[in-house]
Design a protein around this motif. Sequence first.
Motif, PDB file in Angstrom:
ATOM      1  N   LYS A 139       5.904  -9.955  -0.808  1.00  0.00           N
ATOM      2  CA  LYS A 139       4.684 -10.186  -1.179  1.00  0.00           C
ATOM      3  C   LYS A 139       4.868 -11.841  -1.226  1.00  0.00           C
ATOM      4  N   TYR A 144     -10.213 -10.103   0.899  1.00  0.00           N
ATOM      5  CA  TYR A 144      -9.661  -9.297  -0.087  1.00  0.00           C
ATOM      6  C   TYR A 144     -10.502  -8.926  -1.264  1.00  0.00           C
ATOM      7  N   ASN A 190     -11.692  -4.902  -1.655  1.00  0.00           N
ATOM      8  CA  ASN A 190     -11.116  -4.364  -2.898  1.00  0.00           C
ATOM      9  C   ASN A 190     -12.650  -3.753  -3.814  1.00  0.00           C
ATOM     10  N   GLU A 219      -6.855  -0.709  -3.298  1.00  0.00           N
ATOM     11  CA  GLU A 219      -6.735  -2.032  -3.756  1.00  0.00           C
ATOM     12  C   GLU A 219      -5.703  -2.541  -2.873  1.00  0.00           C
ATOM     13  N   SER A 248      -3.241  -6.094  -2.083  1.00  0.00           N
ATOM     14  CA  SER A 248      -3.127  -7.348  -2.575  1.00  0.00           C
ATOM     15  C   SER A 248      -3.200  -8.027  -1.482  1.00  0.00           C
ATOM     16  N   GLU A 249      -3.905  -9.431  -1.971  1.00  0.00           N
ATOM     17  CA  GLU A 249      -4.143 -10.487  -0.773  1.00  0.00           C
ATOM     18  C   GLU A 249      -2.691 -10.903  -0.177  1.00  0.00           C
ATOM     19  N   ALA A 254       0.145  -9.321  -0.077  1.00  0.00           N
ATOM     20  CA  ALA A 254       0.998  -8.213   0.522  1.00  0.00           C
ATOM     21  C   ALA A 254       1.228  -8.512   2.014  1.00  0.00           C
ATOM     22  N   THR A 302      -1.296   0.943   1.918  1.00  0.00           N
ATOM     23  CA  THR A 302      -1.713   1.090   0.503  1.00  0.00           C
ATOM     24  C   THR A 302      -2.337   2.549   0.569  1.00  0.00           C
ATOM     25  N   TRP A 337       7.506  -4.510  -5.221  1.00  0.00           N
ATOM     26  CA  TRP A 337       7.087  -5.740  -4.562  1.00  0.00           C
ATOM     27  C   TRP A 337       8.002  -6.798  -4.783  1.00  0.00           C
TER      28      TRP A 337
END
Length: 327
Positions: free
Chosen positions: A124, A143, A147, A153, A155-156, A158, A187, A195
Amino acid sequence: MKTLCLVVPCFNEQDVLPMFYDEMLRVISTLSGAYATELVFVNDGSRDGTLSVLKQLAVKDPSVKYISFSRNFGKEAAMLAGMQYAVKADLIGILDADLQHSPDLIPEMIRYIEEEGYDVAAAKRSDREGESRFKSMLSDSFYRVINRISDIEISESAQDFRVMRQSVVKAILSMPEHIRFSKGIFTWVGFNVKWIEHKNRERAAGATKWSLKGLMRYAVDGILGFTSTPLRFSFFFAALFACGTLGDLIWALARRLTHPELPMAVPMICAAVFFAACVILLCIGLLGEYLARVYTEVKDRPTYIIAETNAHRPAFVSPELPEIDKI
Ligand code: UDP
Ligand code: MG
Protein backbone atom coordinates in the motif's frame (compact mmCIF):
# COMPACT_ATOMS: atom_id res chain seq x y z
CA MET A 1 12.02 -27.06 -2.23
CA LYS A 2 9.22 -24.52 -2.55
CA THR A 3 8.86 -22.50 -5.72
CA LEU A 4 8.50 -18.75 -6.14
CA CYS A 5 7.65 -17.12 -9.45
CA LEU A 6 7.91 -13.35 -9.86
CA VAL A 7 5.96 -11.76 -12.70
CA VAL A 8 7.33 -8.50 -14.15
CA PRO A 9 5.35 -6.63 -16.85
CA CYS A 10 7.69 -4.61 -19.08
CA PHE A 11 6.88 -1.98 -21.66
CA ASN A 12 9.87 -0.03 -23.02
CA GLU A 13 12.03 -0.75 -19.97
CA GLN A 14 15.41 -1.41 -21.60
CA ASP A 15 17.18 1.22 -19.44
CA VAL A 16 15.95 -0.06 -16.12
CA LEU A 17 16.01 -3.83 -16.66
CA PRO A 18 19.74 -4.43 -15.92
CA MET A 19 19.39 -2.46 -12.65
CA PHE A 20 16.18 -4.31 -11.82
CA TYR A 21 17.78 -7.69 -12.47
CA ASP A 22 20.80 -6.87 -10.24
CA GLU A 23 18.53 -5.78 -7.37
CA MET A 24 16.39 -8.87 -7.84
CA LEU A 25 19.43 -11.18 -7.70
CA ARG A 26 20.51 -9.57 -4.46
CA VAL A 27 17.06 -10.05 -2.94
CA ILE A 28 16.73 -13.64 -4.17
CA SER A 29 20.09 -14.49 -2.59
CA THR A 30 18.76 -13.31 0.80
CA LEU A 31 16.02 -15.92 0.59
CA SER A 32 18.89 -18.27 1.47
CA GLY A 33 18.01 -21.05 -0.91
CA ALA A 34 14.58 -21.64 0.62
CA TYR A 35 12.87 -21.11 -2.75
CA ALA A 36 13.55 -22.14 -6.30
CA THR A 37 12.90 -18.77 -7.91
CA GLU A 38 11.95 -17.86 -11.43
CA LEU A 39 11.66 -14.37 -12.92
CA VAL A 40 8.98 -14.16 -15.58
CA PHE A 41 9.30 -11.00 -17.64
CA VAL A 42 6.37 -10.18 -19.88
CA ASN A 43 7.46 -7.94 -22.74
CA ASP A 44 4.27 -6.06 -23.58
CA GLY A 45 5.10 -5.10 -27.17
CA SER A 46 8.02 -2.81 -26.28
CA ARG A 47 9.36 -0.68 -29.11
CA ASP A 48 12.85 -0.35 -27.60
CA GLY A 49 15.48 -2.99 -26.87
CA THR A 50 13.59 -4.59 -23.96
CA LEU A 51 13.28 -7.98 -25.69
CA SER A 52 16.98 -8.21 -26.53
CA VAL A 53 17.91 -7.27 -22.95
CA LEU A 54 15.59 -10.05 -21.72
CA LYS A 55 17.09 -12.55 -24.16
CA GLN A 56 20.60 -11.71 -22.96
CA LEU A 57 19.53 -12.18 -19.34
CA ALA A 58 17.88 -15.51 -20.24
CA VAL A 59 21.07 -16.77 -21.89
CA LYS A 60 23.19 -16.21 -18.79
CA ASP A 61 20.48 -17.11 -16.24
CA PRO A 62 18.13 -20.05 -16.93
CA SER A 63 15.75 -18.87 -14.19
CA VAL A 64 14.89 -15.86 -16.38
CA LYS A 65 11.84 -16.51 -18.55
CA TYR A 66 10.36 -14.09 -21.01
CA ILE A 67 6.98 -13.99 -22.70
CA SER A 68 6.94 -11.49 -25.53
CA PHE A 69 3.67 -10.16 -26.95
CA SER A 70 3.09 -9.45 -30.62
CA ARG A 71 2.11 -5.84 -29.72
CA ASN A 72 1.26 -3.71 -26.71
CA PHE A 73 -1.77 -5.28 -24.99
CA GLY A 74 -1.50 -3.30 -21.73
CA LYS A 75 -0.25 -4.07 -18.23
CA GLU A 76 -3.41 -6.01 -17.34
CA ALA A 77 -2.80 -8.49 -20.18
CA ALA A 78 0.88 -8.74 -19.23
CA MET A 79 0.02 -9.57 -15.62
CA LEU A 80 -2.51 -12.16 -16.81
CA ALA A 81 0.02 -13.90 -19.09
CA GLY A 82 2.61 -13.90 -16.32
CA MET A 83 0.20 -15.36 -13.77
CA GLN A 84 -1.00 -18.04 -16.23
CA TYR A 85 2.58 -19.19 -16.57
CA ALA A 86 3.42 -18.80 -12.88
CA VAL A 87 0.35 -20.45 -11.38
CA LYS A 88 2.01 -23.79 -10.61
CA ALA A 89 4.50 -22.13 -8.25
CA ASP A 90 3.78 -22.18 -4.51
CA LEU A 91 4.07 -18.41 -4.27
CA ILE A 92 3.51 -15.94 -7.09
CA GLY A 93 4.61 -12.31 -6.96
CA ILE A 94 3.94 -9.32 -9.22
CA LEU A 95 6.06 -6.19 -9.35
CA ASP A 96 6.84 -3.35 -11.78
CA ALA A 97 10.12 -3.31 -13.66
CA ASP A 98 10.93 0.36 -12.90
CA LEU A 99 12.04 -0.30 -9.28
CA GLN A 100 9.17 1.81 -7.92
CA HIS A 101 8.10 -1.44 -6.28
CA SER A 102 11.08 -2.12 -4.07
CA PRO A 103 12.22 -5.76 -4.45
CA ASP A 104 13.49 -5.55 -0.85
CA LEU A 105 9.90 -5.88 0.32
CA ILE A 106 9.51 -9.36 -1.17
CA PRO A 107 11.20 -11.36 1.65
CA GLU A 108 8.95 -9.51 4.15
CA MET A 109 5.87 -10.34 2.08
CA ILE A 110 6.89 -14.01 1.97
CA ARG A 111 7.39 -13.99 5.73
CA TYR A 112 3.85 -12.76 6.34
CA ILE A 113 2.48 -15.57 4.16
CA GLU A 114 4.67 -18.38 5.49
CA GLU A 115 4.85 -17.43 9.15
CA GLU A 116 1.62 -15.58 9.85
CA GLY A 117 -0.65 -17.56 7.56
CA TYR A 118 -1.78 -14.74 5.24
CA ASP A 119 -2.81 -15.70 1.69
CA VAL A 120 -1.65 -12.42 0.14
CA ALA A 121 0.87 -9.79 1.21
CA ALA A 122 0.37 -6.60 -0.79
CA ALA A 123 1.88 -3.15 -0.83
CA LYS A 124 0.00 0.00 0.00
CA ARG A 125 1.49 3.34 -0.95
CA SER A 126 2.19 5.41 2.17
CA ASP A 127 2.64 8.75 0.40
CA ARG A 128 2.09 10.37 -2.96
CA GLU A 129 5.50 11.81 -3.60
CA GLY A 130 6.16 12.32 -7.29
CA GLU A 131 2.46 12.40 -8.24
CA SER A 132 0.87 15.59 -9.59
CA ARG A 133 -1.96 17.19 -7.61
CA PHE A 134 -4.23 16.85 -10.61
CA LYS A 135 -3.57 13.10 -10.85
CA SER A 136 -4.11 12.69 -7.08
CA MET A 137 -7.42 14.55 -7.29
CA LEU A 138 -8.65 12.46 -10.23
CA SER A 139 -7.58 9.29 -8.52
CA ASP A 140 -9.31 10.24 -5.23
CA SER A 141 -12.57 10.99 -7.06
CA PHE A 142 -12.37 7.72 -8.98
CA TYR A 143 -12.00 5.58 -5.85
CA ARG A 144 -14.74 7.52 -4.04
CA VAL A 145 -17.15 6.85 -6.92
CA ILE A 146 -16.28 3.18 -7.45
CA ASN A 147 -16.46 2.37 -3.72
CA ARG A 148 -19.78 4.18 -3.40
CA ILE A 149 -21.56 2.49 -6.26
CA SER A 150 -20.03 -1.01 -6.39
CA ASP A 151 -20.04 -3.93 -3.97
CA ILE A 152 -16.26 -4.01 -3.64
CA GLU A 153 -14.13 -1.69 -1.51
CA ILE A 154 -10.85 -0.80 -3.23
CA SER A 155 -8.24 1.04 -1.24
CA GLU A 156 -6.99 4.11 -3.10
CA SER A 157 -3.40 3.42 -2.10
CA ALA A 158 -3.42 -0.33 -2.92
CA GLN A 159 -0.83 -1.37 -5.49
CA ASP A 160 -0.48 -4.31 -7.84
CA PHE A 161 2.79 -5.11 -6.03
CA ARG A 162 2.10 -8.33 -4.09
CA VAL A 163 2.99 -11.94 -3.31
CA MET A 164 0.16 -14.47 -3.37
CA ARG A 165 -0.40 -18.12 -2.62
CA GLN A 166 -1.18 -20.38 -5.56
CA SER A 167 -4.84 -20.72 -4.46
CA VAL A 168 -5.31 -16.94 -4.78
CA VAL A 169 -3.82 -16.85 -8.29
CA LYS A 170 -6.04 -19.77 -9.32
CA ALA A 171 -9.05 -17.78 -8.10
CA ILE A 172 -7.87 -14.72 -10.07
CA LEU A 173 -7.37 -16.81 -13.23
CA SER A 174 -10.81 -18.36 -12.85
CA MET A 175 -12.26 -14.95 -13.73
CA PRO A 176 -12.49 -15.15 -17.51
CA GLU A 177 -13.20 -11.52 -18.43
CA HIS A 178 -11.11 -9.94 -21.15
CA ILE A 179 -11.42 -6.32 -20.02
CA ARG A 180 -9.50 -6.85 -16.81
CA PHE A 181 -9.29 -4.44 -13.91
CA SER A 182 -6.87 -6.17 -11.55
CA LYS A 183 -7.35 -3.86 -8.58
CA GLY A 184 -11.02 -4.85 -8.63
CA ILE A 185 -10.27 -8.52 -9.31
CA PHE A 186 -7.74 -8.74 -6.45
CA THR A 187 -10.33 -7.29 -4.10
CA TRP A 188 -13.22 -9.32 -5.49
CA VAL A 189 -11.53 -12.73 -4.91
CA GLY A 190 -11.05 -11.88 -1.23
CA PHE A 191 -8.70 -14.03 0.92
CA ASN A 192 -6.69 -12.97 3.91
CA VAL A 193 -4.61 -9.96 2.88
CA LYS A 194 -1.72 -8.37 4.79
CA TRP A 195 -1.20 -4.75 3.73
CA ILE A 196 2.32 -3.43 3.98
CA GLU A 197 3.02 0.31 3.86
CA HIS A 198 5.44 1.14 1.10
CA LYS A 199 7.01 4.50 0.26
CA ASN A 200 6.57 5.65 -3.31
CA ARG A 201 9.96 5.60 -5.00
CA GLU A 202 11.01 7.52 -8.05
CA ARG A 203 11.22 5.53 -11.25
CA ALA A 204 14.84 4.30 -11.62
CA ALA A 205 14.94 5.05 -15.38
CA GLY A 206 12.59 5.55 -18.33
CA ALA A 207 9.21 7.28 -18.19
CA THR A 208 5.71 6.44 -17.00
CA LYS A 209 3.48 4.79 -19.61
CA TRP A 210 0.24 6.29 -18.38
CA SER A 211 -1.41 9.07 -20.34
CA LEU A 212 -4.44 10.99 -19.10
CA LYS A 213 -6.53 9.20 -21.73
CA GLY A 214 -5.18 5.83 -20.57
CA LEU A 215 -6.04 6.62 -16.96
CA MET A 216 -9.56 7.70 -17.92
CA ARG A 217 -10.09 4.45 -19.83
CA TYR A 218 -8.79 2.53 -16.81
CA ALA A 219 -11.25 4.33 -14.53
CA VAL A 220 -14.22 3.69 -16.83
CA ASP A 221 -13.24 0.01 -17.20
CA GLY A 222 -12.99 -0.27 -13.42
CA ILE A 223 -16.39 1.25 -12.74
CA LEU A 224 -18.30 -0.48 -15.52
CA GLY A 225 -16.54 -3.79 -14.88
CA PHE A 226 -17.51 -3.95 -11.25
CA THR A 227 -20.96 -2.44 -11.01
CA SER A 228 -24.09 -2.13 -13.08
CA THR A 229 -25.34 0.78 -10.95
CA PRO A 230 -24.88 3.31 -13.80
CA LEU A 231 -27.46 1.32 -15.77
CA ARG A 232 -29.93 2.11 -13.03
CA PHE A 233 -29.30 5.84 -13.41
CA SER A 234 -31.63 5.68 -16.40
CA PHE A 235 -34.47 4.59 -14.11
CA PHE A 236 -33.67 7.39 -11.72
CA PHE A 237 -33.64 10.01 -14.45
CA ALA A 238 -36.79 8.57 -15.99
CA ALA A 239 -38.60 8.80 -12.62
CA LEU A 240 -37.35 12.35 -12.11
CA PHE A 241 -38.47 13.34 -15.55
CA ALA A 242 -41.90 11.73 -15.04
CA CYS A 243 -42.39 13.72 -11.80
CA GLY A 244 -41.26 16.91 -13.57
CA THR A 245 -43.70 16.35 -16.41
CA LEU A 246 -46.58 15.64 -14.02
CA GLY A 247 -45.83 18.78 -11.99
CA ASP A 248 -45.57 20.79 -15.18
CA LEU A 249 -48.96 19.56 -16.39
CA ILE A 250 -50.65 20.28 -13.07
CA TRP A 251 -49.13 23.76 -13.02
CA ALA A 252 -50.20 24.51 -16.59
CA LEU A 253 -53.73 23.27 -15.89
CA ALA A 254 -54.04 25.31 -12.69
CA ARG A 255 -52.82 28.45 -14.50
CA ARG A 256 -55.29 27.83 -17.29
CA LEU A 257 -58.15 27.63 -14.76
CA THR A 258 -57.10 30.66 -12.66
CA HIS A 259 -55.76 32.93 -15.45
CA PRO A 260 -57.38 31.83 -18.73
CA GLU A 261 -56.14 35.03 -20.42
CA LEU A 262 -52.40 34.18 -20.08
CA PRO A 263 -50.64 32.24 -22.89
CA MET A 264 -48.95 28.89 -22.14
CA ALA A 265 -45.29 29.26 -21.20
CA VAL A 266 -43.59 28.27 -24.46
CA PRO A 267 -39.98 28.63 -23.19
CA MET A 268 -40.73 26.31 -20.33
CA ILE A 269 -42.08 23.70 -22.67
CA CYS A 270 -38.97 24.00 -24.82
CA ALA A 271 -36.77 23.55 -21.77
CA ALA A 272 -38.69 20.44 -20.83
CA VAL A 273 -38.23 19.01 -24.32
CA PHE A 274 -34.48 19.67 -24.27
CA PHE A 275 -34.21 18.17 -20.82
CA ALA A 276 -36.01 15.05 -22.01
CA ALA A 277 -33.65 14.77 -24.97
CA CYS A 278 -30.62 15.07 -22.68
CA VAL A 279 -31.92 12.36 -20.38
CA ILE A 280 -32.67 10.01 -23.26
CA LEU A 281 -29.24 10.58 -24.82
CA LEU A 282 -27.50 10.01 -21.51
CA CYS A 283 -29.34 6.73 -20.99
CA ILE A 284 -28.57 5.57 -24.52
CA GLY A 285 -24.93 6.48 -23.99
CA LEU A 286 -24.79 4.40 -20.83
CA LEU A 287 -26.45 1.44 -22.53
CA GLY A 288 -23.94 1.81 -25.34
CA GLU A 289 -21.01 1.60 -22.91
CA TYR A 290 -22.30 -1.66 -21.48
CA LEU A 291 -23.20 -3.00 -24.89
CA ALA A 292 -19.66 -2.29 -26.09
CA ARG A 293 -18.36 -4.37 -23.21
CA VAL A 294 -20.76 -7.23 -23.85
CA TYR A 295 -19.66 -7.13 -27.49
CA THR A 296 -15.98 -7.30 -26.57
CA GLU A 297 -16.53 -10.17 -24.15
CA VAL A 298 -18.75 -12.10 -26.56
CA LYS A 299 -16.17 -11.86 -29.35
CA ASP A 300 -13.97 -13.86 -26.99
CA ARG A 301 -10.74 -12.72 -28.58
CA PRO A 302 -7.53 -13.70 -26.80
CA THR A 303 -6.48 -11.12 -24.23
CA TYR A 304 -2.97 -11.18 -25.71
CA ILE A 305 -0.92 -12.96 -28.36
CA ILE A 306 2.54 -14.35 -27.71
CA ALA A 307 5.03 -13.86 -30.52
CA GLU A 308 8.08 -15.31 -28.78
CA THR A 309 8.86 -16.97 -25.47
CA ASN A 310 11.28 -19.24 -23.64
CA ALA A 311 8.66 -19.94 -20.98
CA HIS A 312 7.61 -23.40 -22.09
CA ARG A 313 6.36 -25.42 -19.24
CA PRO A 314 3.35 -27.52 -20.21
CA ALA A 315 3.11 -28.88 -16.65
CA PHE A 316 2.40 -25.35 -15.46
CA VAL A 317 -0.79 -25.06 -17.48
CA SER A 318 -3.43 -27.04 -15.64
CA PRO A 319 -6.38 -28.30 -17.70
CA GLU A 320 -9.02 -26.21 -15.95
CA LEU A 321 -7.18 -22.96 -16.57
CA PRO A 322 -7.10 -20.98 -19.82
CA GLU A 323 -4.07 -21.93 -21.89
CA ILE A 324 -1.55 -19.31 -22.89
CA ASP A 325 -2.45 -18.31 -26.45
CA LYS A 326 0.37 -18.98 -28.87
CA ILE A 327 0.99 -18.25 -32.51
N1 UDP B 1 3.51 -1.63 -18.39
C1 UDP B 1 3.16 -2.64 -19.29
N2 UDP B 1 2.33 -2.33 -20.34
C2 UDP B 1 1.85 -1.07 -20.54
C3 UDP B 1 2.20 -0.06 -19.60
C4 UDP B 1 3.03 -0.38 -18.55
O1 UDP B 1 3.58 -3.79 -19.14
O2 UDP B 1 1.13 -0.86 -21.52
C5 UDP B 1 4.40 -1.95 -17.26
C6 UDP B 1 5.63 -1.05 -17.13
O3 UDP B 1 6.72 -1.54 -17.89
C7 UDP B 1 5.91 -1.10 -15.63
C8 UDP B 1 4.52 -1.25 -15.03
O4 UDP B 1 3.68 -1.76 -16.06
O5 UDP B 1 6.69 -2.23 -15.27
C9 UDP B 1 3.98 0.07 -14.51
O6 UDP B 1 4.00 1.05 -15.53
P1 UDP B 1 4.43 2.56 -15.25
O7 UDP B 1 5.66 2.60 -14.42
O8 UDP B 1 4.46 3.25 -16.57
O9 UDP B 1 3.18 3.07 -14.41
P2 UDP B 1 3.20 4.06 -13.15
O10 UDP B 1 4.20 3.51 -12.18
O11 UDP B 1 3.60 5.39 -13.68
O12 UDP B 1 1.79 4.00 -12.63
MG1 MG C 1 6.09 3.02 -12.49
